[in-house]
Design an enzyme around this catalytic site. Structure first.
Site, PDB file in Angstrom:
ATOM      1  N   HIS A 252       2.259   8.296  -7.321  1.00 24.14           N
ATOM      2  CA  HIS A 252       2.372   7.916  -5.912  1.00 24.14           C
ATOM      3  C   HIS A 252       0.994   7.941  -5.268  1.00 24.14           C
ATOM      4  O   HIS A 252       0.158   8.798  -5.581  1.00 24.14           O
ATOM      5  CB  HIS A 252       3.306   8.886  -5.176  1.00 24.14           C
ATOM      6  CG  HIS A 252       3.755   8.397  -3.831  1.00 24.14           C
ATOM      7  ND1 HIS A 252       2.989   8.559  -2.701  1.00 24.14           N
ATOM      8  CD2 HIS A 252       4.882   7.744  -3.448  1.00 24.14           C
ATOM      9  CE1 HIS A 252       3.642   8.032  -1.669  1.00 24.14           C
ATOM     10  NE2 HIS A 252       4.778   7.536  -2.091  1.00 24.14           N
ATOM     11  N   GLU A 306      10.470   5.723  -5.036  1.00 22.21           N
ATOM     12  CA  GLU A 306      10.818   4.357  -5.435  1.00 22.21           C
ATOM     13  C   GLU A 306      11.684   4.373  -6.696  1.00 22.21           C
ATOM     14  O   GLU A 306      12.608   3.575  -6.839  1.00 22.21           O
ATOM     15  CB  GLU A 306       9.542   3.546  -5.686  1.00 22.21           C
ATOM     16  CG  GLU A 306       9.790   2.085  -5.987  1.00 22.21           C
ATOM     17  CD  GLU A 306       8.509   1.303  -6.169  1.00 22.21           C
ATOM     18  OE1 GLU A 306       7.898   1.431  -7.251  1.00 22.21           O
ATOM     19  OE2 GLU A 306       8.114   0.580  -5.246  1.00 22.21           O
TER      20      GLU A 306
END
Length: 363
Positions: A252, A306
Site C-alpha cells: 500500500h 483493495e
C-alpha cells in the site's frame, strides 16, 4: 519549494480520523476503525462519524427511519435516470441525480437532514440504474432492512445472505472515511467557498470517478480467478514472483505495515468457511504473505483493503462495474462529515502556485 500534488502539506485540522501509515493505524473520532466495523451497523457508524458519539436508542431509531425515508427515488428522479444515455456510466448517473437535488432546502450550511437525503439515496440510484440496464424488474427499497442489507436486496431481488451483509457492512464502515484523500479534499475545497452540500458531494464524486482514486480492483479479481481456475495458489503466486510480477492487492502507498482495514476485514470474514470465495481469499492471502517474505524479505508487504474489497465484492457476486459506485456509497458518509467540519470553522481553501511560463519584456 513545490510539493507536487500537495503531498506532505497539512491543509486541515480534523477530529474525524487519523490515518497513520507508518504504524498501520486507522482511528475514527478516538475509536479504532476496526472496532467500529466489528460492533456497529453502518447506520450507527454514520451517526458516530458525524456527531462524535454512539447513537442512543432514540437517536438510532431516528437515523434508521431517516435512512428508510431517504432511499426512495421520486418519479422525477426515475424519469431522469430513464432518459440518460445508455452509455453513461453509473458514477455519472449518481452525480447527475444528486445534482438535481440541489434545491433551496440544500443551502449553506450543511445539515444532518441534508446529509441523510444524499447518503440514503445513492444505493437506490445504483440498483435502479443497474437493473434498468439489464432489463430486470425494479426492486423497491425495503424499509425494514438495514442500509447495506437493503442495497443487496435491491440489486439481487432476494433476501441477502446474512454473512454477505455482515462482510459488506464491514467494508462500508472501513472505507467510509480515510483522511484528506483526493475526493474528500475536493468536498472540503467546495464547502470552504460556502457552497451547498450537493455541490460539495457531486464534486467529490467527480474526483472518485477518476481511476487513480476510485478505480475497481480488477487486478485482484483476475488474480483470484486465475488461482481458482488453476487450483493451486502457491504454484500461481510463486510463478508470478519468479517472473517479477506484482501481486495485485498486496502492499500500500500509505501503509508500511499491514493495512488495518484489510486486517479487520480478514478477521470479520475468517469464520465464513462455508463460503468458497471467502475461503479462497484467506488461503491466497496466507500463501502470498508467506511467499512475499521469502522473495522480498526486505519489504513488508501485506494484503491491502483493495484485496479484501475485491474478495468481498466478488463473494457477493457484485458486477465489476458496480465496484466504484459501491465504494462511493460508503465514502459519501465521510465526505459529509468533512463538509460539516469545514462549515463549523471555515476558511476558504486557496493554495498558491508558482508561475513557470515565459515572461514578456519589461516596459
Amino acid at each position: 519549494m513545490i510539493h507536487a500534488g500537495l503531498e506532505g502539506i497539512v491543509a486541515a485540522d480534523s477530529k474525524i480520523s487519523l490515518v497513520d501509515g507508518e504504524n498501520g493505524l486507522l482511528v475514527y473520532r478516538g475509536e479504532w476503525a476496526e472496532s467500529i466495523a466489528k460492533h456497529y451497523s453502518f447506520e450507527e457508524a454514520t451517526y458516530f462519524l458525524w456527531h462524535g458519539s454512539a447513537p442512543k436508542k432514540t437517536q438510532f431509531d431516528n437515523i434508521t427511519s431517516e435512512f428508510g425515508q431517504a432511499r426512495h427515488l421520486t418519479a422525477a428522479q426515475k424519469k431522469i435516470i430513464d432518459l440518460l444515455p445508455e452509455s453513461m456510466e453509473i458514477m455519472a448517473v449518481i452525480r447527475t441525480i444528486l445534482s438535481s437535488m440541489g434545491e433551496e432546502d440544500f443551502q449553506f450550511p450543511a445539515t444532518h437532514t441534508q446529509g441523510m437525503r444524499l447518503l440514503g439515496i445513492i444505493p437506490t440510484i445504483i440498483a435502479y440504474r443497474y437493473r434498468s440496464q439489464k432489463g430486470l424488474p425494479i426492486i423497491d427499497p425495503d424499509d425494514k432492512l438495514s442500509h447495506v442489507g437493503n442495497f443487496l436486496y435491491m440489486l439481487k431481488g432476494e433476501t441477502p445472505v446474512e454473512q454477505h451483509v455482515k462482510a459488506l457492512t464491514a467494508y462500508f464502515i472501513l472505507t467510509m472515511e480515510h483522511g484528506l484523500n483526493a475526493s474528500t479534499f475536493t468536498a472540503r475545497v467546495i464547502a470552504s467557498t460556502e457552497s451547498d452540500l450537493v455541490s460539495a458531494i457531486t464534486g467529490a464524486i467527480g474526483a472518485m470517478k477518476g481511476p487513480l482514486h476510485g478505480g475497481a480492483p480488477t487486478g485482484v479479481i483476475d488474480l483470484l480467478e486465475e488461482i481458482k481456475h488453476d487450483g493451486n495458489s502457491e504454484r500461481v503466486l510463486r510463478k508470478k514472483l519468479e517472473n517479477r510480477e506484482k501481486l495485485m492487492g498486496f502492499g500500500h502507498r500509505i501503509y508500511k505495515t499491514r493495512d488495518p482495514r484489510a486486517a479487520a476485514l480478514s478477521e470479520i470474514t475468517s469464520n465464513f468457511y462455508d463460503d468458497e470465495e471467502f475461503s479462497l481469499a484467506h488461503e491466497v492471502e496466507d500463501t502470498a504473505v508467506r511467499l512475499l517474505k521469502e522473495y522480498k524479505p526486505d519489504r513488508k508487504l501485506y494484503a491491502n483493503v483493495e484485496y479484501y474489497a475485491a474478495a468481498i465484492l466478488r463473494a457477493i457476486e457484485l458486477p465489476t462495474e458496480l465496484f466504484t459506485p459501491t465504494f462511493t456509497a460508503a465514502r459519501c458518509a465521510g465526505w459529509i462529515a468533512h463538509v460539516f467540519e469545514q462549515n463549523e470553522n471555515n476558511r476558504i481553501i486557496r493554495p498558491s502556485s508558482v508561475y513557470s511560463g515565459e515572461m514578456p519584456e519589461y516596459r
